[in-house]
Design a protein around this motif. Structure first.
Motif, mmCIF file in Angstrom:
data_model
loop_
_atom_site.group_PDB
_atom_site.id
_atom_site.type_symbol
_atom_site.label_atom_id
_atom_site.label_comp_id
_atom_site.label_asym_id
_atom_site.label_seq_id
_atom_site.Cartn_x
_atom_site.Cartn_y
_atom_site.Cartn_z
ATOM 1 N N ARG A 163 -25.544 1.627 4.584
ATOM 2 C CA ARG A 163 -24.938 2.674 3.766
ATOM 3 C C ARG A 163 -25.776 2.847 2.508
ATOM 4 N N ASP A 164 -25.695 4.047 1.949
ATOM 5 C CA ASP A 164 -26.464 4.356 0.744
ATOM 6 C C ASP A 164 -25.744 5.475 0.017
ATOM 7 N N GLU A 165 -25.236 5.190 -1.171
ATOM 8 C CA GLU A 165 -24.459 6.182 -1.911
ATOM 9 C C GLU A 165 -25.316 7.318 -2.454
ATOM 10 N N PRO A 170 -25.507 11.660 4.621
ATOM 11 C CA PRO A 170 -25.432 11.047 5.954
ATOM 12 C C PRO A 170 -26.649 11.384 6.818
ATOM 13 N N LYS A 193 -17.058 4.592 7.914
ATOM 14 C CA LYS A 193 -16.936 4.372 6.481
ATOM 15 C C LYS A 193 -16.782 2.884 6.172
ATOM 16 N N GLU A 252 -17.229 4.611 1.701
ATOM 17 C CA GLU A 252 -18.523 5.288 1.739
ATOM 18 C C GLU A 252 -18.993 5.435 3.182
ATOM 19 N N GLN A 253 -19.531 6.617 3.480
ATOM 20 C CA GLN A 253 -20.007 6.861 4.840
ATOM 21 C C GLN A 253 -21.279 6.080 5.110
ATOM 22 N N GLY A 254 -21.393 5.576 6.324
ATOM 23 C CA GLY A 254 -22.567 4.806 6.697
ATOM 24 C C GLY A 254 -22.927 5.024 8.153
#
Length: 199
Positions: free
Chosen positions: A20-22, A26, A151, A155-157
């Motif tokens: 994941r990476d904020e 996506p 998520k 946070e989406q990953g």
């Protein structure tokens, strides 16, 4: 995509690795992991299959505007035909409730940006003026499959289920993957996290 070496005999992955990476979208996250991480893991001995989930490859999304189409006298078939004439939809697109998606890596064309797609002529008015795709549809670059979602802490990953080859030692494969993940970490963006969800 599903990346295969040979067919795995197991229906359950040996382990699940998440990223994941904020700071990345996506799509950007998917493209980075697909380009920089998956090939290295697939190169390991006895790693059989990796099926990314939670994110998607990119596509050009064309959302039809029924009211504008009616105003201009344009049917969905006219738009599909215009796209087909530009080497789309033959094998790479699909129509779904007022939306056409074109798988960006399957098209043999010089068009690649939403602005270029918007200028595709889909029909002519009664006066002979061209009717462009942007007149009857919204065009955007996005995920090919918006229904895939994973998520972690909100946070989406992206999740990588990693399968081992038949008759291989699961523990050995897992140790190799863990070692490779450690060697990959220094090359990841500073904002990107990787962690093992299940092993």
């Amino acid at each position: 995509p599903i990346i295969l070496k040979v067919s795995s005999a197991s229906a359950t992955a040996a382990m699940y690795v998440a990223f994941r990476d904020e700071q990345l979208s996506p799509i950007q996250l998917y493209e980075f992991v697909n380009r920089e991480v998956i090939p290295r893991l697939m190169a390991l001995p006895e790693v059989d299959q990796i099926t990314p989930s939670g994110a998607s490859e990119t596509a050009m999304r064309i959302r039809l505007k029924p009211q504008a189409m009616a105003t201009h006298g344009v049917a969905a078939e006219d738009i599909a035909l215009a796209l087909n004439d530009n080497n789309f939809l033959s094998a790479s697109g699909y129509l779904k409730t007022n939306m056409i998606q074109i798988f960006s890596k399957s098209t043999s064309t010089t068009l690649s940006t939403p602005d270029e797609f918007k200028r595709i002529i889909v029909a002519s008015s009664t006066g002979g003026s061209p009717i462009y795709l942007e007149d009857v549809a919204e065009v955007e670059y996005g995920a090919y499959n918006e229904e895939q979602l994973a998520k972690f802490n909100g946070e989406q990953g992206i999740v990588l289920p990693i399968f081992n080859t038949p008759n291989s030692n699961v523990m050995t494969v897992m140790d190799r993957v863990k070692d490779e993940l450690e060697s990959i970490k220094p090359s990841l963006p500073k904002s990107m996290e990787s962690f093992i969800v299940y092993d």
